[in-house]
Design a protein around this motif. Sequence first.
Motif, PDB file in Angstrom:
ATOM      1  N   LYS A  17     -24.303  29.952   2.371  1.00  0.00           N
ATOM      2  CA  LYS A  17     -25.013  29.486   2.742  1.00  0.00           C
ATOM      3  C   LYS A  17     -26.803  30.061   2.469  1.00  0.00           C
ATOM      4  N   GLY A  18     -26.285  31.640   3.391  1.00  0.00           N
ATOM      5  CA  GLY A  18     -27.540  32.231   3.701  1.00  0.00           C
ATOM      6  C   GLY A  18     -27.930  32.415   1.644  1.00  0.00           C
ATOM      7  N   ALA A  19     -26.721  32.693   0.699  1.00  0.00           N
ATOM      8  CA  ALA A  19     -27.974  32.538  -0.535  1.00  0.00           C
ATOM      9  C   ALA A  19     -28.418  31.004  -0.555  1.00  0.00           C
ATOM     10  N   ILE A  20     -27.409  29.813  -0.404  1.00  0.00           N
ATOM     11  CA  ILE A  20     -28.977  28.615  -0.865  1.00  0.00           C
ATOM     12  C   ILE A  20     -30.056  28.328   0.024  1.00  0.00           C
ATOM     13  N   GLU A  21     -29.997  29.247   1.059  1.00  0.00           N
ATOM     14  CA  GLU A  21     -31.124  29.193   1.957  1.00  0.00           C
ATOM     15  C   GLU A  21     -32.120  29.760   1.527  1.00  0.00           C
ATOM     16  N   GLU A  22     -31.724  30.669   1.535  1.00  0.00           N
ATOM     17  CA  GLU A  22     -32.839  32.060   0.191  1.00  0.00           C
ATOM     18  C   GLU A  22     -33.539  31.064  -1.160  1.00  0.00           C
ATOM     19  N   VAL A  23     -32.933  30.368  -1.751  1.00  0.00           N
ATOM     20  CA  VAL A  23     -33.078  29.999  -2.675  1.00  0.00           C
ATOM     21  C   VAL A  23     -33.904  29.215  -2.164  1.00  0.00           C
ATOM     22  N   ARG A  24     -33.610  27.840  -1.096  1.00  0.00           N
ATOM     23  CA  ARG A  24     -34.348  26.820  -1.082  1.00  0.00           C
ATOM     24  C   ARG A  24     -35.653  27.482  -0.122  1.00  0.00           C
ATOM     25  N   VAL A  25     -35.846  28.501   0.825  1.00  0.00           N
ATOM     26  CA  VAL A  25     -37.297  28.880   0.939  1.00  0.00           C
ATOM     27  C   VAL A  25     -38.021  29.391  -0.946  1.00  0.00           C
ATOM     28  N   GLU A  26     -37.623  29.954  -1.101  1.00  0.00           N
ATOM     29  CA  GLU A  26     -38.335  30.987  -2.461  1.00  0.00           C
ATOM     30  C   GLU A  26     -38.460  29.987  -3.117  1.00  0.00           C
ATOM     31  N   GLY A  27     -37.765  28.922  -2.845  1.00  0.00           N
ATOM     32  CA  GLY A  27     -38.240  27.419  -4.196  1.00  0.00           C
ATOM     33  C   GLY A  27     -39.080  26.387  -4.056  1.00  0.00           C
ATOM     34  N   GLY A  28     -39.674  26.599  -2.106  1.00  0.00           N
ATOM     35  CA  GLY A  28     -39.667  25.500  -1.466  1.00  0.00           C
ATOM     36  C   GLY A  28     -39.727  24.284  -1.717  1.00  0.00           C
ATOM     37  N   TYR A  29     -38.276  24.461  -1.589  1.00  0.00           N
ATOM     38  CA  TYR A  29     -37.581  22.958  -1.447  1.00  0.00           C
ATOM     39  C   TYR A  29     -37.772  22.176  -0.361  1.00  0.00           C
ATOM     40  N   ALA A  30     -37.632  21.046  -0.110  1.00  0.00           N
ATOM     41  CA  ALA A  30     -37.001  20.811   1.400  1.00  0.00           C
ATOM     42  C   ALA A  30     -36.397  20.167   1.621  1.00  0.00           C
ATOM     43  N   MET A  31     -34.781  20.134   0.804  1.00  0.00           N
ATOM     44  CA  MET A  31     -33.185  19.882   0.557  1.00  0.00           C
ATOM     45  C   MET A  31     -33.416  20.088  -0.817  1.00  0.00           C
ATOM     46  N   ILE A  32     -32.084  20.837  -0.675  1.00  0.00           N
ATOM     47  CA  ILE A  32     -30.995  21.314  -1.584  1.00  0.00           C
ATOM     48  C   ILE A  32     -29.662  20.247  -1.265  1.00  0.00           C
ATOM     49  N   PHE A  33     -29.465  19.901  -2.569  1.00  0.00           N
ATOM     50  CA  PHE A  33     -27.888  18.634  -2.318  1.00  0.00           C
ATOM     51  C   PHE A  33     -27.010  19.178  -2.668  1.00  0.00           C
ATOM     52  N   ASN A  34     -25.918  18.979  -2.631  1.00  0.00           N
ATOM     53  CA  ASN A  34     -24.368  18.860  -3.436  1.00  0.00           C
ATOM     54  C   ASN A  34     -23.669  17.761  -4.461  1.00  0.00           C
ATOM     55  N   ALA A  35     -23.491  18.360  -5.099  1.00  0.00           N
ATOM     56  CA  ALA A  35     -23.819  17.849  -6.238  1.00  0.00           C
ATOM     57  C   ALA A  35     -22.538  17.665  -6.832  1.00  0.00           C
ATOM     58  N   ASP A  36     -22.116  18.474  -6.306  1.00  0.00           N
ATOM     59  CA  ASP A  36     -20.216  18.142  -6.567  1.00  0.00           C
ATOM     60  C   ASP A  36     -19.296  16.871  -6.808  1.00  0.00           C
ATOM     61  N   GLN A  37     -18.789  16.482  -7.889  1.00  0.00           N
ATOM     62  CA  GLN A  37     -17.820  15.534  -7.696  1.00  0.00           C
ATOM     63  C   GLN A  37     -17.252  14.940  -5.983  1.00  0.00           C
ATOM     64  N   GLY A  38     -17.444  13.858  -6.475  1.00  0.00           N
ATOM     65  CA  GLY A  38     -17.485  13.068  -5.201  1.00  0.00           C
ATOM     66  C   GLY A  38     -18.729  13.141  -4.120  1.00  0.00           C
ATOM     67  N   SER A  39     -19.420  13.230  -4.100  1.00  0.00           N
ATOM     68  CA  SER A  39     -20.745  13.336  -3.633  1.00  0.00           C
ATOM     69  C   SER A  39     -22.140  12.256  -3.522  1.00  0.00           C
ATOM     70  N   PRO A  40     -22.387  11.596  -2.388  1.00  0.00           N
ATOM     71  CA  PRO A  40     -22.766  10.101  -3.560  1.00  0.00           C
ATOM     72  C   PRO A  40     -24.082  10.826  -4.322  1.00  0.00           C
ATOM     73  N   ILE A  41     -24.334  11.489  -4.963  1.00  0.00           N
ATOM     74  CA  ILE A  41     -24.931  10.826  -6.042  1.00  0.00           C
ATOM     75  C   ILE A  41     -24.962  10.859  -6.925  1.00  0.00           C
ATOM     76  N   VAL A  42     -25.339   9.614  -7.875  1.00  0.00           N
ATOM     77  CA  VAL A  42     -24.343   8.991  -8.948  1.00  0.00           C
ATOM     78  C   VAL A  42     -25.285   9.451 -10.492  1.00  0.00           C
ATOM     79  N   ALA A  43     -26.438  10.016 -10.265  1.00  0.00           N
ATOM     80  CA  ALA A  43     -27.211  10.763 -11.425  1.00  0.00           C
ATOM     81  C   ALA A  43     -28.761  11.490 -10.913  1.00  0.00           C
ATOM     82  N   VAL A  44     -28.514  12.786 -11.653  1.00  0.00           N
ATOM     83  CA  VAL A  44     -29.283  13.759 -11.720  1.00  0.00           C
ATOM     84  C   VAL A  44     -30.652  14.486 -12.524  1.00  0.00           C
ATOM     85  N   ASP A  45     -31.407  15.461 -12.295  1.00  0.00           N
ATOM     86  CA  ASP A  45     -31.697  15.583 -13.426  1.00  0.00           C
ATOM     87  C   ASP A  45     -31.224  17.151 -13.416  1.00  0.00           C
TER      88      ASP A  45
END
Length: 196
Positions: A129-157
């Motif tokens: 969780k800490g590493a994800i938050e660091e990457v989110r802050v450093e990259g300026g991301y508003a959100m980081i989603f989980n795109a594992d199988q079974g997630s609601p995301i059906v297509a992603v770049d």
Amino acid sequence: MRGLLRAAPVALALLAALSLPARAQGVKVAYVQTSVLLEQAPGRAEAEAQFDKETGTYRDQIKRMSDSLNAMIADFQKRSASLTATARETQGKGIQAKEAEYQRRTQELEQKAQGRQSELVQPILDKIKGAIEEVRVEGGYAMIFNADQGSPIVAVDKSLNVTDRVLSKLKGTTAAAPARPSATTPAPSGVTRPNP
């Protein structure tokens, strides 16, 4: 059908987030594959080995109790025809009591094992969780989603995948930036590509 109805609010929220109005076009999002992070997280193998070592005695206890109960049942079935009704009832009650004790003890040991597993895994999850938050802050991301199988995301770049960056944070190394797609690959509406 129920599963579809339960997933509908999540899908609608995701569609709303991805089709933000023009004023929010600068919103940056990315995704990770948490299964990869969990599999490759430093300390996971050691925690798993420790868990297996500690819970081996639990498994042995459960097996001994199960073997004893099965032997008692087999003996009762062999001798049942030659027993009086009173003896059959007494032994049947003894088997039921032993089975109830087996169930109680098995549940107790499983709860202990689950508690210990949580103790061993929680520090690893906290680091992830800490590493994800660091990457989110450093990259300026508003959100980081989980795109594992079974997630609601059906297509992603694929260029939005920051799993390797998070793994690098976990392992204390520097990740190479993901390859940028060709200019002909459009970004999803309302989403910007991560900075390298």
